[in-house]
Scaffold this motif. Sequence first.
Motif, PDB file in Angstrom:
ATOM      1  N   GLN A 128       0.830  -1.202   0.000  1.00 47.64           N
ATOM      2  CA  GLN A 128       0.000   0.000   0.000  1.00 47.64           C
ATOM      3  C   GLN A 128       0.865   1.253   0.000  1.00 47.64           C
ATOM      4  N   GLU A 129       1.960   1.218   0.760  1.00 48.95           N
ATOM      5  CA  GLU A 129       2.882   2.356   0.801  1.00 48.95           C
ATOM      6  C   GLU A 129       3.469   2.622  -0.586  1.00 48.95           C
ATOM      7  N   HIS A 130       3.854   1.560  -1.289  1.00 52.91           N
ATOM      8  CA  HIS A 130       4.403   1.716  -2.640  1.00 52.91           C
ATOM      9  C   HIS A 130       3.347   2.245  -3.604  1.00 52.91           C
ATOM     10  N   ILE A 131       2.141   1.727  -3.502  1.00 57.93           N
ATOM     11  CA  ILE A 131       1.055   2.197  -4.367  1.00 57.93           C
ATOM     12  C   ILE A 131       0.804   3.680  -4.132  1.00 57.93           C
ATOM     13  N   GLU A 132       0.777   4.085  -2.880  1.00 60.36           N
ATOM     14  CA  GLU A 132       0.544   5.494  -2.550  1.00 60.36           C
ATOM     15  C   GLU A 132       1.676   6.378  -3.061  1.00 60.36           C
ATOM     16  N   LEU A 133       2.910   5.894  -2.981  1.00 59.17           N
ATOM     17  CA  LEU A 133       4.054   6.658  -3.468  1.00 59.17           C
ATOM     18  C   LEU A 133       3.982   6.835  -4.985  1.00 59.17           C
ATOM     19  N   ILE A 134       3.663   5.771  -5.686  1.00 60.47           N
ATOM     20  CA  ILE A 134       3.522   5.859  -7.149  1.00 60.47           C
ATOM     21  C   ILE A 134       2.390   6.806  -7.503  1.00 60.47           C
TER      22      ILE A 134
END
Length: 175
Positions: free
Chosen positions: A7-13
């Motif tokens: 989720q953190e990676h998705i939010e960063l992207i």
Amino acid sequence: MSLSHVQEHIELIAKHEMEFLAQRTRTERFADSVAAFIGSLQFVCANLVVFAIWILMNTVLPVRHFDPRPFALLQTCVAMEAIFVASFILIRQGRLGRRSDERDHLMLQILLLTEKEVTAVLGMDRKIAEQMGLGREANKEAVRELSKDTSIDAMAQTIKENITDEAKQTVESSE
């Protein structure tokens, strides 16, 4: 990888994409909107309706025929539309190409960093393996090679040379 990391990676992207979209100029936003409409079924249907009405008005309907067959005015309008459509699409593609280049540069930086990290980890693993009495495994040729620093410049040069050699061979074999 835990769900929170994903989720953190998705939010960063998503954050990076939103920043990219927010940085567009007013002209780029307009060109994107037009290009999005041009690429829609509504645009195709609108063109079909306009062309059908135009042809009907100039052939069948009992009104003054302002563009008799072979519809020279319609051809001119379609050619002008094609010029503008191509222009808007090229503007959008150019901007998306720049964005793709930015992503490629970011990906290259991440991959270079990952290569350095993996090389360091392999070096540490080899030392741990030697201390645990697994020196034979730790010193296998493949493991030793992978734990060495990789010269990106040398690799890029090798790739260029191989691609050039393959291109030459392809040209020679096609002659």
